[in-house]
Design an enzyme around this catalytic site. Sequence first.
Site, PDB file in Angstrom:
ATOM      1  N   HIS A   1     -19.361   1.180  56.470  1.00 17.71           N
ATOM      2  CA  HIS A   1     -20.111   2.413  56.150  1.00 17.71           C
ATOM      3  C   HIS A   1     -21.243   2.696  57.157  1.00 17.71           C
ATOM      4  CE1 HIS A   1     -22.035   5.061  52.800  1.00 17.71           C
ATOM      5  NE2 HIS A   1     -22.523   5.383  53.962  1.00 17.71           N
TER       6      HIS A   1
ATOM      7  N   GLU B   1     -28.324   9.214  48.451  1.00 13.63           N
ATOM      8  CA  GLU B   1     -28.758   7.816  48.591  1.00 13.63           C
ATOM      9  C   GLU B   1     -30.220   7.635  48.193  1.00 13.63           C
ATOM     10  OE1 GLU B   1     -26.463   5.841  48.904  1.00 13.63           O
ATOM     11  OE2 GLU B   1     -24.929   6.580  50.290  1.00 13.63           O
TER      12      GLU B   1
ATOM     13  N   HIS C   1     -24.528   6.188  60.496  1.00 16.96           N
ATOM     14  CA  HIS C   1     -23.152   5.671  60.571  1.00 16.96           C
ATOM     15  C   HIS C   1     -22.782   5.356  62.030  1.00 16.96           C
ATOM     16  CE1 HIS C   1     -22.097   8.289  56.731  1.00 16.96           C
ATOM     17  NE2 HIS C   1     -22.944   7.312  56.462  1.00 16.96           N
TER      18      HIS C   1
ATOM     19  N   HIS D   1     -30.875   5.912  57.304  1.00 19.34           N
ATOM     20  CA  HIS D   1     -29.468   5.513  57.119  1.00 19.34           C
ATOM     21  C   HIS D   1     -28.596   6.324  58.061  1.00 19.34           C
ATOM     22  CE1 HIS D   1     -25.585   4.728  55.410  1.00 19.34           C
ATOM     23  NE2 HIS D   1     -25.460   5.946  54.903  1.00 19.34           N
TER      24      HIS D   1
ATOM     25  N   GLU E   1     -33.394  -9.251  73.886  1.00 18.27           N
ATOM     26  CA  GLU E   1     -34.501  -8.656  73.118  1.00 18.27           C
ATOM     27  C   GLU E   1     -34.237  -8.656  71.601  1.00 18.27           C
ATOM     28  OE1 GLU E   1     -37.402  -6.650  74.624  1.00 18.27           O
ATOM     29  OE2 GLU E   1     -36.883  -8.118  76.141  1.00 18.27           O
TER      30      GLU E   1
HETATM   31  P1  13P Z   1     -26.031  12.694  51.662  1.00 21.28           P
HETATM   32  O1  13P Z   1     -25.508  13.925  52.347  1.00 21.28           O
HETATM   33  O2  13P Z   1     -26.046  12.834  50.165  1.00 21.28           O
HETATM   34  O3  13P Z   1     -27.357  12.260  52.227  1.00 21.28           O
HETATM   35  O4  13P Z   1     -24.977  11.508  51.947  1.00 21.28           O
HETATM   36  C1  13P Z   1     -24.658  11.127  53.253  1.00 21.28           C
HETATM   37  C2  13P Z   1     -24.319   9.683  53.355  1.00 21.28           C
HETATM   38  O5  13P Z   1     -24.312   9.144  54.457  1.00 21.28           O
HETATM   39  C3  13P Z   1     -24.001   8.912  52.129  1.00 21.28           C
HETATM   40  O6  13P Z   1     -23.975   7.541  52.382  1.00 21.28           O
HETATM   41 ZN    ZN Z   2     -23.695   7.010  54.528  1.00 20.18          ZN
END
Ligand code: 13P
Ligand code: ZN
Length: 275
Positions: A213, A118, A144, A142, A172
């Site tokens: 995602h 990413e 999940h 980033h 908040e």
């Molecule tokens: P990477 O292992 O390449 O960082 O990818 C993980 C991910 O969450 C892709 O969206």
């Molecule tokens: Zn991801």
Amino acid sequence: MKNGIFESEFAKGFINLCEMGWQKGWHERNGGNLSYRIKKEEIAPYLDSLCRTGEICGIGVTLPHLAGEFFMVTGSGKYMSNVKGDPENCLAVIEILPDGGHFRTVAGLSAGGRPTSELPTHLMGHDARMSATDGSRRVIYHCHPANLIAMTFLLPLEDRVFSKELWEMMTECPIIFPAGVGVVKWMVPGGAEIARASVEKMKTFDAVVWAHHGIFCAGDDFDNTFGLCHTVEKAAEIWIKVRSVAESKRQTITKDEFVELAKAFGVELNTDFLD
Ligand code: 13P
Ligand code: ZN
């Protein structure tokens, strides 16, 4: 001082965020990634120890504002759960070359590999958030988180809908993300297309939801970036709990109350999203 950079104060903050995200359950397998734009005074003591002759790679876009910057980033395919125990293998330091279109790895990835897939979204995101905040944003994260991902199956994928629903879940929230959140429809991860769509949103928002995602959050430091992500995910968890027991809410925070709250805390709430 070989790889001493992974014992620096900023590396400790970086590693700690990875560990906290792992503990939260937001990083199954190699899920998620993190990048930090290193301050000049933080990189200075390590410049002589960096390997600046390695392979030159294209970013895929030209980002002149980032020329000469150094970033600490997670490696592609590396597990957040392993970062604390083996940062030199799981993390990389990259240098953006003077043309703003290429980078090279100057430390880390000791067992081989490359920076996160990413990277285009991270670097284009840094470029956008840096410009929008006079350079104050340094961290992009980033992950999940399950409740937020679940919400993306139930609500229209619109910035205003997600922002208002999340704000309503916890008093908040409008104080912590007064601009709201951006939402990007499902797209193939890891490429320039999703990076461009995300960056359009990052011009306005510190938090951008990727449908089905996860989320990208930007912040000035590790604590407030993680804190933003945590707040959004907790609001999403409350939303899922409410939705799990009832179709609709019995009562909520009203528009007037939101305006009153914003005034009391001196935040510029995006009131366009309240109608
Ligand atoms: P990477 O292992 O390449 O960082 O990818 C993980 C991910 O969450 C892709 O969206
Ligand atoms: Zn991801």
